[in-house]
Write a protein that holds these residues in place. Structure first.
Motif, PDB file in Angstrom:
ATOM      1  N   PRO A 274      -7.694  -0.883  -9.850  1.00  0.00           N
ATOM      2  CA  PRO A 274      -6.386  -1.061  -9.210  1.00  0.00           C
ATOM      3  C   PRO A 274      -6.065  -0.124  -8.038  1.00  0.00           C
ATOM      4  O   PRO A 274      -4.942  -0.170  -7.533  1.00  0.00           O
ATOM      5  CB  PRO A 274      -5.404  -0.821 -10.368  1.00  0.00           C
ATOM      6  CG  PRO A 274      -6.133   0.100 -11.283  1.00  0.00           C
ATOM      7  CD  PRO A 274      -7.596  -0.200 -11.153  1.00  0.00           C
ATOM      8  N   TRP A 275      -7.015   0.691  -7.612  1.00  0.00           N
ATOM      9  CA  TRP A 275      -6.734   1.584  -6.476  1.00  0.00           C
ATOM     10  C   TRP A 275      -7.644   1.253  -5.300  1.00  0.00           C
ATOM     11  O   TRP A 275      -8.842   1.017  -5.484  1.00  0.00           O
ATOM     12  CB  TRP A 275      -7.021   3.053  -6.824  1.00  0.00           C
ATOM     13  CG  TRP A 275      -6.164   3.653  -7.875  1.00  0.00           C
ATOM     14  CD1 TRP A 275      -4.994   3.154  -8.388  1.00  0.00           C
ATOM     15  CD2 TRP A 275      -6.413   4.887  -8.572  1.00  0.00           C
ATOM     16  NE1 TRP A 275      -4.500   4.006  -9.350  1.00  0.00           N
ATOM     17  CE2 TRP A 275      -5.348   5.075  -9.481  1.00  0.00           C
ATOM     18  CE3 TRP A 275      -7.422   5.851  -8.515  1.00  0.00           C
ATOM     19  CZ2 TRP A 275      -5.268   6.183 -10.332  1.00  0.00           C
ATOM     20  CZ3 TRP A 275      -7.341   6.945  -9.347  1.00  0.00           C
ATOM     21  CH2 TRP A 275      -6.278   7.110 -10.246  1.00  0.00           C
TER      22      TRP A 275
ATOM     23  N   THR B 279      -2.900  -7.967  -4.403  1.00  0.00           N
ATOM     24  CA  THR B 279      -1.597  -7.592  -3.837  1.00  0.00           C
ATOM     25  C   THR B 279      -1.140  -6.297  -4.496  1.00  0.00           C
ATOM     26  O   THR B 279      -1.313  -6.119  -5.712  1.00  0.00           O
ATOM     27  CB  THR B 279      -0.550  -8.695  -4.126  1.00  0.00           C
ATOM     28  OG1 THR B 279      -1.057  -9.940  -3.648  1.00  0.00           O
ATOM     29  CG2 THR B 279       0.787  -8.404  -3.458  1.00  0.00           C
ATOM     30  N   GLY B 280      -0.579  -5.411  -3.678  1.00  0.00           N
ATOM     31  CA  GLY B 280      -0.116  -4.145  -4.254  1.00  0.00           C
ATOM     32  C   GLY B 280       0.865  -3.429  -3.355  1.00  0.00           C
ATOM     33  O   GLY B 280       1.344  -3.973  -2.363  1.00  0.00           O
ATOM     34  N   HIS B 281       1.159  -2.162  -3.730  1.00  0.00           N
ATOM     35  CA  HIS B 281       2.080  -1.332  -2.945  1.00  0.00           C
ATOM     36  C   HIS B 281       1.300  -0.421  -2.000  1.00  0.00           C
ATOM     37  O   HIS B 281       0.338   0.219  -2.408  1.00  0.00           O
ATOM     38  CB  HIS B 281       2.938  -0.463  -3.878  1.00  0.00           C
ATOM     39  CG  HIS B 281       4.037  -1.214  -4.550  1.00  0.00           C
ATOM     40  ND1 HIS B 281       4.312  -1.093  -5.889  1.00  0.00           N
ATOM     41  CD2 HIS B 281       4.946  -2.091  -4.056  1.00  0.00           C
ATOM     42  CE1 HIS B 281       5.345  -1.862  -6.199  1.00  0.00           C
ATOM     43  NE2 HIS B 281       5.731  -2.479  -5.114  1.00  0.00           N
TER      44      HIS B 281
ATOM     45  N   VAL C 282      -3.572   1.669  -1.514  1.00  0.00           N
ATOM     46  CA  VAL C 282      -2.907   0.526  -2.146  1.00  0.00           C
ATOM     47  C   VAL C 282      -3.059   0.645  -3.661  1.00  0.00           C
ATOM     48  O   VAL C 282      -4.151   0.931  -4.167  1.00  0.00           O
ATOM     49  CB  VAL C 282      -3.505  -0.832  -1.685  1.00  0.00           C
ATOM     50  CG1 VAL C 282      -2.657  -1.991  -2.237  1.00  0.00           C
ATOM     51  CG2 VAL C 282      -3.618  -0.927  -0.177  1.00  0.00           C
ATOM     52  N   ARG C 283      -1.946   0.459  -4.358  1.00  0.00           N
ATOM     53  CA  ARG C 283      -1.978   0.376  -5.832  1.00  0.00           C
ATOM     54  C   ARG C 283      -1.746  -1.091  -6.173  1.00  0.00           C
ATOM     55  O   ARG C 283      -0.674  -1.643  -5.924  1.00  0.00           O
ATOM     56  CB  ARG C 283      -0.892   1.258  -6.444  1.00  0.00           C
ATOM     57  CG  ARG C 283      -1.219   2.730  -6.355  1.00  0.00           C
ATOM     58  CD  ARG C 283      -0.093   3.573  -6.950  1.00  0.00           C
ATOM     59  NE  ARG C 283      -0.484   4.972  -7.048  1.00  0.00           N
ATOM     60  CZ  ARG C 283      -0.452   5.822  -6.018  1.00  0.00           C
ATOM     61  NH1 ARG C 283      -0.051   5.422  -4.831  1.00  0.00           N
ATOM     62  NH2 ARG C 283      -0.833   7.077  -6.187  1.00  0.00           N
ATOM     63  N   ILE C 284      -2.770  -1.683  -6.781  1.00  0.00           N
ATOM     64  CA  ILE C 284      -2.773  -3.132  -7.010  1.00  0.00           C
ATOM     65  C   ILE C 284      -2.001  -3.506  -8.275  1.00  0.00           C
ATOM     66  O   ILE C 284      -2.228  -2.936  -9.333  1.00  0.00           O
ATOM     67  CB  ILE C 284      -4.230  -3.624  -7.192  1.00  0.00           C
ATOM     68  CG1 ILE C 284      -5.101  -3.250  -5.989  1.00  0.00           C
ATOM     69  CG2 ILE C 284      -4.282  -5.115  -7.481  1.00  0.00           C
ATOM     70  CD1 ILE C 284      -4.697  -3.880  -4.708  1.00  0.00           C
ATOM     71  N   PHE C 285      -1.112  -4.484  -8.148  1.00  0.00           N
ATOM     72  CA  PHE C 285      -0.470  -5.007  -9.358  1.00  0.00           C
ATOM     73  C   PHE C 285      -0.800  -6.473  -9.600  1.00  0.00           C
ATOM     74  O   PHE C 285      -0.379  -7.049 -10.598  1.00  0.00           O
ATOM     75  CB  PHE C 285       1.047  -4.770  -9.362  1.00  0.00           C
ATOM     76  CG  PHE C 285       1.763  -5.176  -8.095  1.00  0.00           C
ATOM     77  CD1 PHE C 285       1.936  -6.506  -7.791  1.00  0.00           C
ATOM     78  CD2 PHE C 285       2.247  -4.211  -7.226  1.00  0.00           C
ATOM     79  CE1 PHE C 285       2.589  -6.892  -6.636  1.00  0.00           C
ATOM     80  CE2 PHE C 285       2.915  -4.581  -6.059  1.00  0.00           C
ATOM     81  CZ  PHE C 285       3.074  -5.924  -5.759  1.00  0.00           C
ATOM     82  N   SER C 286      -1.537  -7.101  -8.672  1.00  0.00           N
ATOM     83  CA  SER C 286      -1.947  -8.476  -8.955  1.00  0.00           C
ATOM     84  C   SER C 286      -3.254  -8.814  -8.238  1.00  0.00           C
ATOM     85  O   SER C 286      -3.439  -8.464  -7.072  1.00  0.00           O
ATOM     86  CB  SER C 286      -0.859  -9.458  -8.513  1.00  0.00           C
ATOM     87  OG  SER C 286      -1.258 -10.772  -8.858  1.00  0.00           O
TER      88      SER C 286
ATOM     89  N   GLU D 142      -1.118   1.810 -14.822  1.00  0.00           N
ATOM     90  CA  GLU D 142      -2.317   0.974 -14.698  1.00  0.00           C
ATOM     91  C   GLU D 142      -2.647   0.254 -15.990  1.00  0.00           C
ATOM     92  O   GLU D 142      -3.191  -0.856 -15.980  1.00  0.00           O
ATOM     93  CB  GLU D 142      -3.530   1.815 -14.270  1.00  0.00           C
ATOM     94  CG  GLU D 142      -3.530   2.266 -12.826  1.00  0.00           C
ATOM     95  CD  GLU D 142      -2.703   3.514 -12.583  1.00  0.00           C
ATOM     96  OE1 GLU D 142      -2.081   4.010 -13.540  1.00  0.00           O
ATOM     97  OE2 GLU D 142      -2.673   3.996 -11.436  1.00  0.00           O
TER      98      GLU D 142
END
Ligand code: SAH
Length: 380
Positions: free
Chosen positions: A6-7, A38-40, A48-52, A94
């Motif tokens: 996720p990173w 997709t992330g912040h 980017v921290r991914i949440f999807s 995470e």
């Protein structure tokens, strides 16, 4: 990315389209233009921290689904609806596919902690969704992000209530039937080390009749469990505030019991002066390494600390020893315990290994999620 980590580190980014601001939602594409995640966005080393990993709108409905899933998982794991425990983690970054967001439940109060600008910007919506998903179980959502947001983001965050009635600063909660005062305003993390719940329970299996030293005891979590059956329990921490709460917590469960004493002291000086007084020692220090570049120093710290305890513990003693540093792997930690043992020359056996409870799940694609490592050692 294709292995769902996720990173995304800044060095891995070929180019950026537009000029995203810190906390913006961004899409990540492969160099051939295919969608990846997709992330912040953040201008730091983790860009980017991914949440999807599936194309999404990152709207209210999307986050409602994520929070519902986190809650359902905790229902299935038997954590969210227990009569003897009203203190648990609803969202574990995470581990719940929401990097940068923590939400802990203390009875009827939820404490939210944003570690990224992305979640801080949508904190109000998250608070409303948490209230909705928990269906009347909580009456307030308190935001405690002031100290956890990236310093350089200059967000000017102030801790305070986000939703529902003013929760005050503390409450008495229940964990495995024991009572604890949790102070989310002035306490560490969101107020309590919920992640040690299962390990504390394990401690009371071994503390019967023993002289227990709870080193780095904070508000007396391990001490209260040991008081169930130990001969004596000494709680030591460098924070005087924590020691007075530890005293209060022991009193709340066992009254004015002369078996317990709380001492405000530095761990290394206390251990240096200690004789062979104890046959059960808990070592739960703060993270010695917050970054990879101080790993070697941190490992030396763990080795030194554990060596003194192994040297001074009574024959037949048990050591409950932990590392909560994310950059220290279980193998690294075990190796420093091995060196500590070898230096003392005592016979040391691994009785059991400990980790995080189910409400702090480890994302299999993100090995860094496994931050809490513990060993129960028997020292002859
Ligand atoms: N075991 C506790 C959590 C420990 S957190 C629980 O289950 O709740 C780590 C604690 O170490 C903090 O309370 C902090 O005040 C304390 N600490 C940090 N440095 C210390 C030092 N040098 N000597 C003693 N305590 C220290």
């Amino acid at each position: 990315m294709r292995r769902y980590h996720p990173w995304i580190f800044s060095g891995a980014i070929g180019h950026t389209t537009g000029s995203p601001a810190e906390g913006d939602v961004v899409e990540v594409n492969a160099s051939d233009g295919t969608y990846l995640a997709t992330g912040h966005w953040s201008p730091g080393s983790i860009a980017v921290r991914i949440f999807s990993f599936i194309k999404c709108d990152a709207d209210r409905e999307f986050f409602l689904g994520k929070i519902k899933a986190a809650y359902n998982y905790r229902l299935i794991a038997g954590i969210a609806e227990r009569d003897d425990t009203d203190t648990w983690r609803l969202i574990h970054g995470e581990g719940d596919g929401l990097p940068g967001l923590i939400v802990d439940i203390y009875g009827s109060v939820a404490v939210l902690q944003a570690h990224s600008a992305g979640f801080w910007h949508i904190r109000q919506m998250i608070a409303e969704l948490v209230t909705e998903v928990l269906e009347g179980r909580i009456t307030s959502v308190y935001d405690k992000s002031e100290g956890t947001l990236p310093f350089m983001a200059h967000l000017g965050a102030l801790n305070g209530n986000l939703a529902g009635e003013d929760p005050g600063s503390s409450a008495v909660v229940t964990e495995n039937g024991f009572k604890f005062r949790v102070d989310w305003k002035t306490g560490q993390k969101t107020g309590f080390f919920i992640d040690q719940r299962d390990n504390r329970e394990l401690l009371s299996k071994y503390s019967k009749g023993r002289n227990v030293l709870n080193m780095f005891g904070y508000t007396g979590g391990f001490s209260v469990y040991a008081m169930k059956n130990a001969a004596l329990v000494h709680t030591v921490d460098s924070s005087a505030g924590a020691m007075s709460l530890a005293d209060e917590n022991v009193k709340m469960n066992f009254g004015d019991d002369p078996r317990h004493k709380a001492v405000t002291a530095d761990a290394f000086s206390y251990l240096a002066e200690m004789k062979k007084d104890y046959d059960l020692i808990v070592l739960d220090p703060p993270a010695f390494a917050k970054h990879q570049n101080v790993l070697t120093k941190a490992l030396q710290g763990y080795r030194r600390l554990n060596a003194i305890a192994m040297e001074r513990i009574r024959p037949g003693g048990m050591l409950f020893t932990f590392s909560c540093s994310q950059v220290v792997s279980r193998d690294d930690f075990r190796r420093s315990l091995f060196v500590a043992a070898a230096n003392t020359g005592r016979t040391v056996r691994i009785v059991d290994q400990m980790g995080q409870p189910a409400d702090h799940p480890v994302n299999i694609y993100h090995p860094e999620s496994e931050y809490l490592k513990g060993f129960i050692l028997h020292v002859e």
